[in-house]
Design an enzyme around this catalytic site. Structure first.
Site, PDB file in Angstrom:
ATOM      1  N   GLU A   1      10.713  -8.802  -4.944  1.00  0.00           N
ATOM      2  CA  GLU A   1      11.199  -7.569  -4.307  1.00  0.00           C
ATOM      3  C   GLU A   1      12.674  -7.698  -3.959  1.00  0.00           C
ATOM      4  O   GLU A   1      13.463  -6.769  -4.141  1.00  0.00           O
ATOM      5  CB  GLU A   1      10.403  -7.273  -3.037  1.00  0.00           C
ATOM      6  CG  GLU A   1       8.991  -6.791  -3.308  1.00  0.00           C
ATOM      7  CD  GLU A   1       8.175  -6.666  -2.036  1.00  0.00           C
ATOM      8  OE1 GLU A   1       8.406  -7.433  -1.076  1.00  0.00           O
ATOM      9  OE2 GLU A   1       7.303  -5.791  -1.998  1.00  0.00           O
TER      10      GLU A   1
ATOM     11  N   SER B   1       0.820  -1.222   0.000  1.00  0.00           N
ATOM     12  CA  SER B   1       0.000   0.000   0.000  1.00  0.00           C
ATOM     13  C   SER B   1       0.854   1.272   0.000  1.00  0.00           C
ATOM     14  O   SER B   1       0.480   2.263  -0.637  1.00  0.00           O
ATOM     15  CB  SER B   1      -0.944  -0.005   1.203  1.00  0.00           C
ATOM     16  OG  SER B   1      -0.190   0.018   2.409  1.00  0.00           O
TER      17      SER B   1
HETATM   18  O1  DER Z   1       5.028  -7.172   0.854  1.00  0.00           O
HETATM   19  C1  DER Z   1       5.849  -6.285   1.031  1.00  0.00           C
HETATM   20  O2  DER Z   1       7.068  -6.497   1.176  1.00  0.00           O
HETATM   21  C2  DER Z   1       5.340  -4.887   1.206  1.00  0.00           C
HETATM   22  O3  DER Z   1       6.291  -3.961   0.765  1.00  0.00           O
HETATM   23  C3  DER Z   1       5.077  -4.731   2.682  1.00  0.00           C
HETATM   24  O4  DER Z   1       6.223  -5.089   3.328  1.00  0.00           O
HETATM   25  C4  DER Z   1       4.675  -3.321   3.057  1.00  0.00           C
HETATM   26  O5  DER Z   1       3.360  -3.172   2.703  1.00  0.00           O
HETATM   27  P1  DER Z   1       2.520  -1.914   3.198  1.00  0.00           P
HETATM   28  O6  DER Z   1       3.241  -0.713   2.634  1.00  0.00           O
HETATM   29  O7  DER Z   1       1.168  -2.132   2.579  1.00  0.00           O
HETATM   30  O8  DER Z   1       2.506  -1.933   4.690  1.00  0.00           O
END
Ligand code: DER
Length: 233
Positions: free
Chosen positions: A106, A30
């Site tokens: 990632e 998000s």
């Molecule tokens: O899945 C991931 O690695 C996302 O980057 C997570 O770590 C962070 O998600 P968010 O910004 O919705 O909290």
């Protein structure tokens, strides 16, 4: 709906780091989604010419929907900067990632970048990793034996004394972009993330875990008042 002001502040500060001509990695989750929106606005406003790779199919779809051209990581080869979210950030800028189920791509994208910048709200900043259940991507082939090997590794590290319910993510269950399962390991405080990372990586069926150690160069923590705090290693 209005984006979370802390996430928006962090996203804006990270997008300000983007220079014309850069090759970028776009994160998932998000906070990263807000960053992609802010980036698309800046690209349009300034006519920036960037090349971008995404860390998930979801991010690619969002970016393309905003008029950004997404290329494969291999077309770009190497990146100047990756901007991504995190589930936890510790004082050494070690991360837990994977809450969005994308930590394999990632990590590949972050590793292919000269610089990795994390954007987060204050709730992600921790003294010690582990309150957030550690995501581990596991091959479907031999899943049960992999789960047994993971439990044995955790026990060996004194992390599995209480029966660590290794929760398979999702009911049906959840399948990653690479077609693998994700196990979420509720470990509590992880005293030695380096040892845990090494133990998990040595299990054949474990494709990747959500510990990002020594990969984050800068963490931008947004605040509700629109200000940011920068954490450096
Ligand atoms: O899945 C991931 O690695 C996302 O980057 C997570 O770590 C962070 O998600 P968010 O910004 O919705 O909290």
């Amino acid at each position: 709906s209005q984006p979370d002001p802390a996430k928006l502040a962090a996203a804006r500060a990270a997008v300000a780091l983007v220079q014309d001509g850069m090759k970028l990695g776009l994160g998932t989750g998000s906070t990263a989604a807000i960053m992609v929106q802010v980036l698309a606005e800046r690209v349009k406003a300034e006519g920036l010419s960037l090349r971008m790779a995404a860390t998930s199919k979801a991010t690619a779809q969002q970016a393309e929907g905003l008029g950004l051209k997404i290329e494969s990581l291999d077309e770009l080869g190497w990146l100047d900067l990756t901007i991504d979210g995190a589930d936890e950030v510790d004082p050494d800028l070690h991360l837990i990632k994977g809450g969005g189920g994308a930590h394999l791509r990632e990590k590949v994208v972050a590793a292919a970048s000269d610089r990795m910048v994390v954007i987060a709200d204050p709730g992600k900043v921790v003294d010690q990793l582990g309150a957030f259940a550690l995501p581990v991507e596991v091959l479907q082939f031999g899943f049960e034996s992999s789960r047994k090997l993971i439990r044995r590794a955790l026990h060996g590290l004194g992390l599995g004394d209480h029966d660590v319910l290794q929760r398979l993510r999702g009911s049906d269950p959840w399948i990653t972009d690479e077609g693998n399962f994700i196990l979420d390991l509720p470990l509590g405080a992880i005293d030695d993330p380096v040892r845990l990372a090494r133990a998990l990586s040595s299990i054949p069926g474990v494709v990747e875990h959500g510990l990002f150690l020594g990969m984050c160069d800068l963490a931008i923590i947004g605040k509700g008042d629109g200000s940011v705090v920068e954490l450096n290693r």
